[in-house]
Design a protein around this motif. Structure first.
Motif, PDB file in Angstrom:
ATOM      1  N   LEU A 331       0.638  -1.227   0.100  1.00  0.00           N
ATOM      2  CA  LEU A 331      -0.199   0.216   0.162  1.00  0.00           C
ATOM      3  C   LEU A 331       0.757   1.058   0.698  1.00  0.00           C
ATOM      4  CD1 LEU A 331      -2.580   1.346   0.303  1.00  0.00           C
ATOM      5  CD2 LEU A 331      -2.564   1.096   2.728  1.00  0.00           C
ATOM      6  N   ASP A 332       1.546   1.384   0.950  1.00  0.00           N
ATOM      7  CA  ASP A 332       2.666   2.162   1.421  1.00  0.00           C
ATOM      8  C   ASP A 332       4.162   2.606   1.119  1.00  0.00           C
ATOM      9  OD1 ASP A 332       0.447   4.015   2.126  1.00  0.00           O
ATOM     10  OD2 ASP A 332       0.401   3.683   4.124  1.00  0.00           O
ATOM     11  N   ALA A 333       4.534   1.802   0.661  1.00  0.00           N
ATOM     12  CA  ALA A 333       6.130   1.259   0.601  1.00  0.00           C
ATOM     13  C   ALA A 333       6.606   1.584  -1.083  1.00  0.00           C
ATOM     14  CB  ALA A 333       6.376   0.488   1.368  1.00  0.00           C
ATOM     15  N   GLN A 334       6.009   0.860  -2.085  1.00  0.00           N
ATOM     16  CA  GLN A 334       6.736   0.694  -3.395  1.00  0.00           C
ATOM     17  C   GLN A 334       7.443   1.811  -4.050  1.00  0.00           C
ATOM     18  OE1 GLN A 334       4.077  -1.353  -6.373  1.00  0.00           O
ATOM     19  NE2 GLN A 334       2.533  -0.921  -5.029  1.00  0.00           N
ATOM     20  N   ALA A 474       6.971  14.620   7.672  1.00  0.00           N
ATOM     21  CA  ALA A 474       6.850  12.895   8.447  1.00  0.00           C
ATOM     22  C   ALA A 474       5.627  12.357   7.638  1.00  0.00           C
ATOM     23  CB  ALA A 474       6.376  13.371  10.169  1.00  0.00           C
ATOM     24  N   ILE A 475       6.042  10.970   7.038  1.00  0.00           N
ATOM     25  CA  ILE A 475       5.454  10.750   6.387  1.00  0.00           C
ATOM     26  C   ILE A 475       5.449   9.220   7.201  1.00  0.00           C
ATOM     27  CG2 ILE A 475       4.824   9.314   4.496  1.00  0.00           C
ATOM     28  CD1 ILE A 475       5.128  11.984   3.321  1.00  0.00           C
ATOM     29  N   GLY A 476       3.754   8.553   7.448  1.00  0.00           N
ATOM     30  CA  GLY A 476       3.482   7.517   7.874  1.00  0.00           C
ATOM     31  C   GLY A 476       3.397   7.709   9.070  1.00  0.00           C
ATOM     32  N   ALA A 477       3.174   8.751  10.039  1.00  0.00           N
ATOM     33  CA  ALA A 477       3.405   8.283  11.819  1.00  0.00           C
ATOM     34  C   ALA A 477       1.907   9.169  12.038  1.00  0.00           C
ATOM     35  CB  ALA A 477       3.878  10.457  12.123  1.00  0.00           C
ATOM     36  N   PRO A 478       0.819   8.304  12.705  1.00  0.00           N
ATOM     37  CA  PRO A 478      -0.390   7.929  12.598  1.00  0.00           C
ATOM     38  C   PRO A 478      -0.485   9.341  13.587  1.00  0.00           C
ATOM     39  CG  PRO A 478       0.772   6.800  14.491  1.00  0.00           C
ATOM     40  CD  PRO A 478       1.467   7.432  13.480  1.00  0.00           C
ATOM     41  N   PRO A 479      -2.286   9.793  13.496  1.00  0.00           N
ATOM     42  CA  PRO A 479      -2.717  10.345  14.212  1.00  0.00           C
ATOM     43  C   PRO A 479      -2.004  10.297  15.702  1.00  0.00           C
ATOM     44  CG  PRO A 479      -4.385  10.045  12.719  1.00  0.00           C
ATOM     45  CD  PRO A 479      -2.958   8.936  12.541  1.00  0.00           C
ATOM     46  N   ALA A 480      -1.720  11.748  16.591  1.00  0.00           N
ATOM     47  CA  ALA A 480      -1.161  11.412  18.027  1.00  0.00           C
ATOM     48  C   ALA A 480      -2.155  11.005  18.974  1.00  0.00           C
ATOM     49  CB  ALA A 480      -0.834  12.793  18.345  1.00  0.00           C
ATOM     50  N   GLU A 481      -2.995  11.866  18.704  1.00  0.00           N
ATOM     51  CA  GLU A 481      -4.229  11.185  19.294  1.00  0.00           C
ATOM     52  C   GLU A 481      -4.968   9.508  19.464  1.00  0.00           C
ATOM     53  OE1 GLU A 481      -7.079  12.602  15.704  1.00  0.00           O
ATOM     54  OE2 GLU A 481      -5.145  13.147  16.779  1.00  0.00           O
ATOM     55  N   LEU A 482      -4.147   8.989  18.611  1.00  0.00           N
ATOM     56  CA  LEU A 482      -4.531   7.678  18.599  1.00  0.00           C
ATOM     57  C   LEU A 482      -3.529   6.638  19.578  1.00  0.00           C
ATOM     58  CD1 LEU A 482      -5.556   6.282  14.936  1.00  0.00           C
ATOM     59  CD2 LEU A 482      -6.486   7.150  16.595  1.00  0.00           C
ATOM     60  N   THR A 489       7.623   6.755   8.888  1.00  0.00           N
ATOM     61  CA  THR A 489       8.455   5.894   7.899  1.00  0.00           C
ATOM     62  C   THR A 489       9.150   6.255   7.023  1.00  0.00           C
ATOM     63  OG1 THR A 489       6.632   5.669   6.500  1.00  0.00           O
ATOM     64  CG2 THR A 489       6.544   4.077   7.785  1.00  0.00           C
ATOM     65  N   ALA A 490       8.963   8.122   7.095  1.00  0.00           N
ATOM     66  CA  ALA A 490      10.356   8.633   6.650  1.00  0.00           C
ATOM     67  C   ALA A 490      10.067   9.939   6.688  1.00  0.00           C
ATOM     68  CB  ALA A 490       9.955   9.101   5.245  1.00  0.00           C
ATOM     69  N   MET A 491      11.385  10.633   6.973  1.00  0.00           N
ATOM     70  CA  MET A 491      11.759  12.284   6.898  1.00  0.00           C
ATOM     71  C   MET A 491      12.051  12.814   5.456  1.00  0.00           C
ATOM     72  SD  MET A 491      10.162  12.540   9.701  1.00  0.00           S
ATOM     73  CE  MET A 491      10.751  14.054  10.744  1.00  0.00           C
ATOM     74  N   ILE A 492      11.417  14.312   5.408  1.00  0.00           N
ATOM     75  CA  ILE A 492      11.792  14.866   4.741  1.00  0.00           C
ATOM     76  C   ILE A 492      11.955  16.087   4.341  1.00  0.00           C
ATOM     77  CG2 ILE A 492      11.215  15.748   2.162  1.00  0.00           C
ATOM     78  CD1 ILE A 492       8.850  12.796   1.843  1.00  0.00           C
ATOM     79  N   GLU A 493      13.726  16.845   4.212  1.00  0.00           N
ATOM     80  CA  GLU A 493      12.882  17.741   4.707  1.00  0.00           C
ATOM     81  C   GLU A 493      13.084  18.845   3.658  1.00  0.00           C
ATOM     82  OE1 GLU A 493      17.541  20.279   5.752  1.00  0.00           O
ATOM     83  OE2 GLU A 493      17.576  18.526   4.632  1.00  0.00           O
ATOM     84  N   PRO A 494      12.471  19.817   4.404  1.00  0.00           N
ATOM     85  CA  PRO A 494      11.768  20.923   3.617  1.00  0.00           C
ATOM     86  C   PRO A 494      12.610  21.774   2.821  1.00  0.00           C
ATOM     87  CG  PRO A 494      11.655  22.244   5.691  1.00  0.00           C
ATOM     88  CD  PRO A 494      12.156  20.364   5.774  1.00  0.00           C
ATOM     89  N   GLN A 495      12.315  22.299   1.945  1.00  0.00           N
ATOM     90  CA  GLN A 495      13.667  23.552   1.105  1.00  0.00           C
ATOM     91  C   GLN A 495      12.839  24.150   0.269  1.00  0.00           C
ATOM     92  OE1 GLN A 495      16.680  23.577   1.371  1.00  0.00           O
ATOM     93  NE2 GLN A 495      17.520  21.602   2.230  1.00  0.00           N
ATOM     94  N   PRO A 496      13.077  25.530   0.144  1.00  0.00           N
ATOM     95  CA  PRO A 496      12.171  26.362  -0.779  1.00  0.00           C
ATOM     96  C   PRO A 496      12.233  25.614  -2.668  1.00  0.00           C
ATOM     97  CG  PRO A 496      13.664  27.425   0.745  1.00  0.00           C
ATOM     98  CD  PRO A 496      14.394  26.516   0.543  1.00  0.00           C
TER      99      PRO A 496
END
Length: 531
Positions: A331-334, A474-482, A489-496
């Motif tokens: 579902l998510d990791a291809q 942050a990709i793949g993290a569930p909602p904190a309230e759960l 599952t992945a962290m992406i650094e923002p860049q302009p």
């Protein structure tokens, strides 16, 4: 039956639906009977083609034929209206405006055409109040026109006039539920907090036996996450209108989301609630919050083959990940599902940032959205015809095309990979977010979209003492309230200038940053029509 729980960073307010042409009315001079009959047949065929294209896709093929028919007929305003609607569906507001202008010249007192012109000007970012007022002169109490005028006022920075106008109409027609909803929405955006619901509460006090108003109030309080208020209003509504199904559903949802519902509660299993997709999502969230992962899986599975599956795949991903189910990787990791594109050299980022700042008129985020510590623009940002936005739109569309072309092979079982890929990408929603220091996005998904995004326009300087991933996607993290113990599952650094594209069913959020301002553009690509 019931509104769905929190999902989206911004499911942008849908484009206000414009009425389709009325085929029973004709305008212009009357040619001889034989010629008139032939012209009517050609016009009817073109209208049928346009109507089918708008309902089922294929606007690119239809617009050339319908526009040609409009030119041949010359004085048929309906064909020009159909032409305008087709161009609008293709995100070509310039051509749509030209066609609406011709239709208006041919039928200046047709309210449907007048509404189309006003709405299209609003979407394109042009002054539209005169056009809305002209249309309202033809139909003073047309609900769509009144809502469109309020949205145009708000987007022009005249929030007080927008709210006052709606309140004036509601004083005459308090049963207008869409008007009550829009007034509460605009007051919330102005920063009124829970006082945004005060006009609706006063209307209920004056007419306590109106179920639709109670239902709207409970829906809005749930979206605002005012669960104690929901439970109080549930008790009050039962005293006024009895134990309606939506009252029971609101009560259950509020207790589940607030954590006060016992883990083994069976209330969700009643037939009236088990068949409602929004309540099924609340049920899944309740089970996950209490660690009942296998039970949540049993609730999810039957929905994955139904039209509402996009609301359940995000939770299936969490369940499969917790259970070690290989379907989570499918579902998510291809490879290719999450892509990054560099537009830093293609876009005038400083000019674009200045343009976007001037469009942030709200005092706070939307109801039921992921933004914390910031604001969002109103309307469909990428429908505008400003030069900065036209360039941005075409660069984005080209990136989306490259994203689609680089996806894994088609798979009819997959929520992203199972859709047709040949059609021109179409925007389901588009907006800008402006975050201040400490701002962030809660983890969320966009079940109304096919492909979602984050495009970074301007970023603050990073402080030396900030955490390593401050402000990152942050990709793949569930909602904190759960309360689930699952990292991203992945962290992406923002860049302009960086554009990140990913499936709309993928959980995503941002980490807080310390200080300054962050400007982004986001959009959803609509599911392609099935040929």
């Amino acid at each position: 039956m019931f509104s769905r729980p929190f999902f989206c960073a911004r499911e942008s307010l849908p484009l206000r639906a414009m009425s389709l042409p009325d085929q029973s009315r004709h305008f212009g001079s009357m040619p001889p009977a034989a010629d008139r009959a032939a012209a009517a047949l050609r016009s009817r065929s073109a209208a049928i083609l346009a109507e089918r294209a708008l309902a089922h896709g294929g606007e690119e093929r239809a617009v050339e034929q319908v526009a040609a028919a409009a030119h041949r007929a010359g004085s048929d305003p309906r064909l020009w209206q159909w032409t305008a609607l087709l161009y609008r569906a293709l995100d070509d507001r310039r051509s749509a405006l030209d066609a609406f202008a011709t239709a208006t010249r041919l039928a200046p007192r047709d309210v449907r055409i007048a509404h189309g012109l006003a709405q299209c000007r609003y979407e394109a970012g042009l002054p539209s109040l005169d056009q809305f007022d002209a249309a309202l002169a033809l139909a003073p109490f047309d609900a769509g026109l009144l809502l469109g005028r309020a949205a145009a006022l708000f987007s022009a920075g005249e929030a007080a006039r927008a709210c006052d106008g709606l309140a004036s109409v509601l004083a005459q027609e308090p049963r207008w539920i869409d008007g009550q909803r829009e007034l509460a929405h605009l007051l919330w955006l102005r920063g009124a907090g829970v006082d945004a619901f005060a006009p609706l509460r006063r209307s209920i006090a004056a007419q306590p036996a109106e179920p639709a108003k109670w239902q709207l109030l409970l829906e809005l309080l749930l979206q605002a996450k005012r669960y104690d208020d929901v439970l109080r209003e549930v008790r009050a509504s039962r005293a006024s209108i009895g134990d309606q199904p939506f009252v029971r559903a609101s009560d259950l949802a509020a207790r589940a989301e607030s954590g006060s519902l016992p883990a083994d509660a069976e209330a969700f299993s009643t037939p009236e609630l088990a068949s409602d997709p929004a309540m099924a999502v609340y049920h899944v969230r309740h089970l996950l919050r209490h660690g009942r992962v296998d039970r949540a899986a049993r609730v999810i599975e039957p929905w994955l083959g139904r039209p509402q599956s996009a609301s359940f795949y995000p939770y299936a991903s969490l369940v499969w990940r917790l259970n070690g189910d290989p379907r989570r990787d499918w579902l998510d990791a291809q490879a290719g599902l999450v892509q990054q594109h560099d537009l830093s050299k293609a876009l005038p980022l400083k000019r674009l940032a200045a343009f976007l700042r001037d469009r942030h008129h709200a005092g706070g985020p939307h109801l039921n959205q992921s933004v914390n510590g910031g604001t969002q623009t109103e309307g469909m940002l990428l429908a505008r015809i400003d030069p900065e936005i036209e360039q941005l739109r075409e660069e984005i569309r080209a990136c989306v095309r490259r994203y689609i072309d680089a996806l894994p092979p088609p798979d009819t079982r997959h929520p992203l990979l199972g859709s047709p890929r040949q059609a021109r990408p179409r925007f389901a929603g588009s907006w800008s977010v402006r975050l201040r220091g400490g701002g962030h996005h809660s983890s969320h998904v966009h079940p109304a979209g096919w492909i979602s995004s984050a495009l970074y326009i301007d970023l603050p300087e990073r402080a030396a003492d900030e955490p390593a991933h401050s402000g990152w996607l942050a990709i793949g993290a569930p909602p904190a309230e759960l309360g689930l113990n699952l990292p991203p599952t992945a962290m992406i650094e923002p860049q302009p200038g960086k554009l990140v594209l990913f499936p709309s069913t993928t959980w995503h959020g941002t980490m807080p940053f310390a200080a300054g301002e962050r400007l982004t553009v986001a959009f959803d690509i609509a599911y392609p029509a099935t040929p």
